[in-house]
Design a protein around this motif. Structure first.
Motif, mmCIF file in Angstrom:
data_model
loop_
_atom_site.group_PDB
_atom_site.id
_atom_site.type_symbol
_atom_site.label_atom_id
_atom_site.label_comp_id
_atom_site.label_asym_id
_atom_site.label_seq_id
_atom_site.Cartn_x
_atom_site.Cartn_y
_atom_site.Cartn_z
ATOM 1 N N GLY A 70 0.807 -1.209 0.000
ATOM 2 C CA GLY A 70 0.000 0.000 0.000
ATOM 3 C C GLY A 70 0.841 1.259 0.000
ATOM 4 O O GLY A 70 0.431 2.299 -0.541
ATOM 5 N N VAL A 71 2.032 1.174 0.576
ATOM 6 C CA VAL A 71 2.949 2.325 0.590
ATOM 7 C C VAL A 71 3.345 2.691 -0.841
ATOM 8 O O VAL A 71 3.467 3.872 -1.186
ATOM 9 N N LEU A 72 3.541 1.693 -1.692
ATOM 10 C CA LEU A 72 3.883 1.961 -3.094
ATOM 11 C C LEU A 72 2.767 2.752 -3.774
ATOM 12 O O LEU A 72 3.028 3.677 -4.542
ATOM 13 N N VAL A 73 1.529 2.366 -3.482
ATOM 14 C CA VAL A 73 0.384 3.028 -4.106
ATOM 15 C C VAL A 73 0.293 4.481 -3.649
ATOM 16 O O VAL A 73 -0.121 5.359 -4.416
ATOM 17 N N ASP A 74 0.693 4.751 -2.418
ATOM 18 C CA ASP A 74 0.634 6.114 -1.896
ATOM 19 C C ASP A 74 1.796 6.977 -2.395
ATOM 20 O O ASP A 74 1.640 8.173 -2.591
ATOM 21 N N ARG A 75 2.958 6.368 -2.583
ATOM 22 C CA ARG A 75 4.168 7.152 -2.875
ATOM 23 C C ARG A 75 4.455 7.310 -4.362
ATOM 24 O O ARG A 75 5.180 8.218 -4.758
ATOM 25 N N PHE A 76 3.914 6.422 -5.196
ATOM 26 C CA PHE A 76 4.243 6.458 -6.612
ATOM 27 C C PHE A 76 3.002 6.725 -7.457
ATOM 28 O O PHE A 76 1.872 6.527 -7.003
ATOM 29 N N ASP A 77 3.241 7.160 -8.668
ATOM 30 C CA ASP A 77 2.157 7.459 -9.579
ATOM 31 C C ASP A 77 1.334 6.203 -9.864
ATOM 32 O O ASP A 77 1.872 5.193 -10.333
ATOM 33 N N ARG A 78 0.027 6.270 -9.566
ATOM 34 C CA ARG A 78 -0.829 5.093 -9.714
ATOM 35 C C ARG A 78 -0.900 4.622 -11.166
ATOM 36 O O ARG A 78 -0.924 3.419 -11.435
ATOM 37 N N ARG A 79 -0.969 5.559 -12.096
ATOM 38 C CA ARG A 79 -1.091 5.166 -13.497
ATOM 39 C C ARG A 79 0.131 4.359 -13.935
ATOM 40 O O ARG A 79 0.000 3.329 -14.604
ATOM 41 N N ARG A 80 1.321 4.812 -13.540
ATOM 42 C CA ARG A 80 2.524 4.078 -13.922
ATOM 43 C C ARG A 80 2.582 2.707 -13.253
ATOM 44 O O ARG A 80 3.012 1.719 -13.865
ATOM 45 N N LEU A 81 2.177 2.635 -11.987
ATOM 46 C CA LEU A 81 2.123 1.332 -11.320
ATOM 47 C C LEU A 81 1.201 0.380 -12.071
ATOM 48 O O LEU A 81 1.526 -0.797 -12.280
ATOM 49 N N LEU A 82 0.046 0.886 -12.490
ATOM 50 C CA LEU A 82 -0.915 0.056 -13.196
ATOM 51 C C LEU A 82 -0.408 -0.363 -14.568
ATOM 52 O O LEU A 82 -0.711 -1.470 -15.043
ATOM 53 N N VAL A 83 0.364 0.508 -15.223
ATOM 54 C CA VAL A 83 0.975 0.120 -16.496
ATOM 55 C C VAL A 83 1.843 -1.119 -16.293
ATOM 56 O O VAL A 83 1.762 -2.099 -17.049
ATOM 57 N N TRP A 84 2.671 -1.091 -15.244
ATOM 58 C CA TRP A 84 3.568 -2.222 -14.991
ATOM 59 C C TRP A 84 2.812 -3.472 -14.555
ATOM 60 O O TRP A 84 3.205 -4.594 -14.918
ATOM 61 N N THR A 85 1.728 -3.316 -13.785
ATOM 62 C CA THR A 85 0.976 -4.509 -13.383
ATOM 63 C C THR A 85 0.253 -5.133 -14.578
ATOM 64 O O THR A 85 0.168 -6.362 -14.675
ATOM 65 N N GLN A 86 -0.233 -4.310 -15.519
ATOM 66 C CA GLN A 86 -0.870 -4.882 -16.711
ATOM 67 C C GLN A 86 0.162 -5.648 -17.544
ATOM 68 O O GLN A 86 -0.120 -6.735 -18.063
ATOM 69 N N VAL A 87 1.362 -5.066 -17.674
ATOM 70 C CA VAL A 87 2.433 -5.756 -18.400
ATOM 71 C C VAL A 87 2.755 -7.082 -17.720
ATOM 72 O O VAL A 87 2.953 -8.116 -18.384
ATOM 73 N N ALA A 88 2.798 -7.073 -16.389
ATOM 74 C CA ALA A 88 3.092 -8.307 -15.645
ATOM 75 C C ALA A 88 2.009 -9.352 -15.857
ATOM 76 O O ALA A 88 2.301 -10.546 -16.052
ATOM 77 N N PHE A 89 0.737 -8.944 -15.833
ATOM 78 C CA PHE A 89 -0.353 -9.889 -16.066
ATOM 79 C C PHE A 89 -0.276 -10.479 -17.477
ATOM 80 O O PHE A 89 -0.551 -11.677 -17.669
ATOM 81 N N ILE A 90 0.052 -9.644 -18.448
ATOM 82 C CA ILE A 90 0.211 -10.142 -19.820
ATOM 83 C C ILE A 90 1.330 -11.179 -19.883
ATOM 84 O O ILE A 90 1.195 -12.240 -20.509
ATOM 85 N N ALA A 91 2.442 -10.893 -19.201
ATOM 86 C CA ALA A 91 3.581 -11.819 -19.197
ATOM 87 C C ALA A 91 3.226 -13.135 -18.517
ATOM 88 O O ALA A 91 3.590 -14.219 -19.006
ATOM 89 N N ILE A 92 2.497 -13.061 -17.402
ATOM 90 C CA ILE A 92 2.116 -14.279 -16.676
ATOM 91 C C ILE A 92 1.194 -15.145 -17.528
ATOM 92 O O ILE A 92 1.377 -16.368 -17.642
ATOM 93 N N GLY A 93 0.187 -14.520 -18.144
ATOM 94 C CA GLY A 93 -0.722 -15.270 -19.002
ATOM 95 C C GLY A 93 -0.008 -15.894 -20.182
ATOM 96 O O GLY A 93 -0.279 -17.044 -20.560
ATOM 97 N N THR A 94 0.919 -15.147 -20.774
ATOM 98 C CA THR A 94 1.674 -15.662 -21.916
ATOM 99 C C THR A 94 2.556 -16.833 -21.512
ATOM 100 O O THR A 94 2.621 -17.860 -22.207
ATOM 101 N N LEU A 95 3.252 -16.699 -20.376
ATOM 102 C CA LEU A 95 4.108 -17.786 -19.882
ATOM 103 C C LEU A 95 3.291 -19.042 -19.617
ATOM 104 O O LEU A 95 3.689 -20.154 -20.003
ATOM 105 N N LEU A 96 2.137 -18.891 -18.984
ATOM 106 C CA LEU A 96 1.281 -20.041 -18.697
ATOM 107 C C LEU A 96 0.823 -20.707 -19.988
ATOM 108 O O LEU A 96 0.798 -21.943 -20.097
ATOM 109 N N ALA A 97 0.471 -19.907 -20.999
ATOM 110 C CA ALA A 97 0.018 -20.450 -22.272
ATOM 111 C C ALA A 97 1.145 -21.214 -22.980
ATOM 112 O O ALA A 97 0.932 -22.327 -23.482
ATOM 113 N N VAL A 98 2.337 -20.628 -22.990
ATOM 114 C CA VAL A 98 3.464 -21.248 -23.695
ATOM 115 C C VAL A 98 3.875 -22.566 -23.029
ATOM 116 O O VAL A 98 4.047 -23.599 -23.698
ATOM 117 N N VAL A 99 4.014 -22.537 -21.701
ATOM 118 C CA VAL A 99 4.443 -23.743 -20.982
ATOM 119 C C VAL A 99 3.403 -24.855 -21.126
ATOM 120 O O VAL A 99 3.749 -26.030 -21.328
#
Length: 405
Positions: A70-99
């Motif tokens: 929660g400290v990250l959400v308070d201290r850093f730009d929320r939009r940028r955090l969400l950009v990185w979490t969407q990228v991470a979700f895409i990577a996780i889904g892709t890895l699961l599909a490939v494996v």
């Protein structure tokens, strides 16, 4: 604009409208991947305990890391955090599909995917809730949260239906591919919103202590009661624990009825979410707790229903009341929290629900086995009533103390 806190007013704000539409895809994709993971575990092990392990793997990071991320959400730009979490979700889904496509999947790998999903979600969930405050006027937050509940409850229908179609026609890998692709619209919306006028409070950048959110929440009794009630809601939402037992053991009916009852609850929940979009003004504690109290009484009455028809009617009402309460409670907690620690507070909210879901679901299952399926289902209603009543009692005693002073 006649009434500021309406769904139409929120959707009229372009940055929010982009984000809202994108959530329809990502929520459905998440449900599709969860169904696919459950089917993969079923094929791999055939174990109910192994299936329960997926839930623990996904929600344990949310529960453990809540106060810290929660400290990250308070201290850093929320939009940028969400950009990185969407990228991470895409990577996780892709890895699961490939494996999975290569045939290298295993139970430890699936659990690792679950833990990775939970780690990302521990940041993404509070960030996406507080992000609404960055793109919307605060008066529009209650209806925006109601709209989000509409999306989530629609996804609970669309996601499993799509997963079933994919599993029956093209196999399990497309379930994971669809989930990875489903986060692309959210990523695009966030990129397009980079020029959006922010509603952030000027003092948001103030550095806060690691546990300041917990200290504030524990010193605010109405918020504590609301968080406990949110955890109780998780017990009600774990229908896969009690509803199959009520269908088969209490009413001696088959799986078709179980599926119908699940859909009935979902329809009721969708109606409750639609009602929440009509919320005008910031929610306050007393009406929010009263809604929980009323929902608890409905759940208890439903558990005692003499036949499946009345049970189904009560189930729809329970779904409507519980989702309406969750939307109001979410807005109440978020708007009550000081701006500088809002991310921490919403992380605590996510610890309460869905973080506590595996444990509240286990408690309902234990009661269903030890007492009866009706008792396991009705337990959430009894706790709703008990906790809400204690909240009202504390409010009355606090007022008397202030007057006496």
């Amino acid at each position: 604009m006649s009434e500021p806190s309406t769904a139409r007013a929120a959707l009229a704000v372009r940055p929010y409208r982009r984000w809202f539409v994108s959530q329809i895809f990502s929520a459905s994709g998440t449900s599709t991947q969860l169904i696919g993971m459950a089917w993969l575990v079923t094929q791999t092990t055939g174990s109910g305990i192994a299936l329960a392990g997926i839930t623990f793997a996904i929600y344990l990071p949310v529960l453990v890391l809540g106060p810290f991320v929660g400290v990250l959400v308070d201290r850093f730009d929320r939009r940028r955090l969400l950009v990185w979490t969407q990228v991470a979700f895409i990577a996780i889904g892709t890895l699961l599909a490939v494996v999975t496509a290569l045939g290298y999947e295993s139970l430890p790998f699936i659990y690792a995917i679950g833990i990775a999903t939970g780690l990302v979600n521990s940041i993404d969930a509070p960030a996406r809730q507080v992000y609404l405050m960055d793109v919307l006027d605060h008066r529009l937050l209650p209806s925006a949260i109601g709209l989000y509940e509409v999306v989530m409850n629609s996804a609970r229908v669309v996601g499993p239906a799509l997963a079933g179609l994919l599993l029956a026609t093209v196999g399990i890998v497309p379930c994971f591919v669809f989930n990875a692709v489903s986060f692309v619209p959210a990523l695009i919306a966030l990129i397009l919103n980079r020029q959006a006028v922010s509603q952030r409070e000027a003092h948001r950048e103030r550095r806060t202590g690691l546990l300041e959110g917990i200290r504030w929440a524990t010193r605010t009794p109405p918020v504590v009661v609301t968080l406990v009630l949110a955890s109780v809601s998780g017990m009600l939402f774990n229908l896969t624990v009690t509803l199959p037992l009520i269908t088969t053991k209490t009413f001696a009916l088959d799986g078709g009825v179980y599926g119908t009852l699940t859909a009935v609850f979902g329809i009721g929940a969708l109606l409750g979410a639609l009602r929440a979009t009509m919320q005008s003004g910031a929610p306050v504690f007393a009406p929010t707790a009263m809604l929980a109290l009323g929902t608890g009484l409905v759940v208890i009455a439903t558990a005692l229903a003499p036949n499946v028809w009345l049970f189904g009617l009560g189930l729809a009402a329970s779904g409507a009341g519980s989702i309406w309460f969750i939307a109001r409670a979410n807005a109440f907690v978020q708007l009550s929290a000081p701006a500088a620690i809002r991310g921490q507070v919403m992380s605590i909210w996510n610890m309460a629900i869905p973080g506590m879901n595996p444990f509240t679901g286990l408690l309902a299952g234990v009661v269903a086995d030890a007492v009866s399926p009706r008792a396991g289902f009705g337990l959430s209603g009894a706790l709703y009533v008990l906790v809400a009543a204690m909240g009202f009692l504390g409010m009355v005693l606090s007022r008397r103390s202030r007057h006496a002073g």
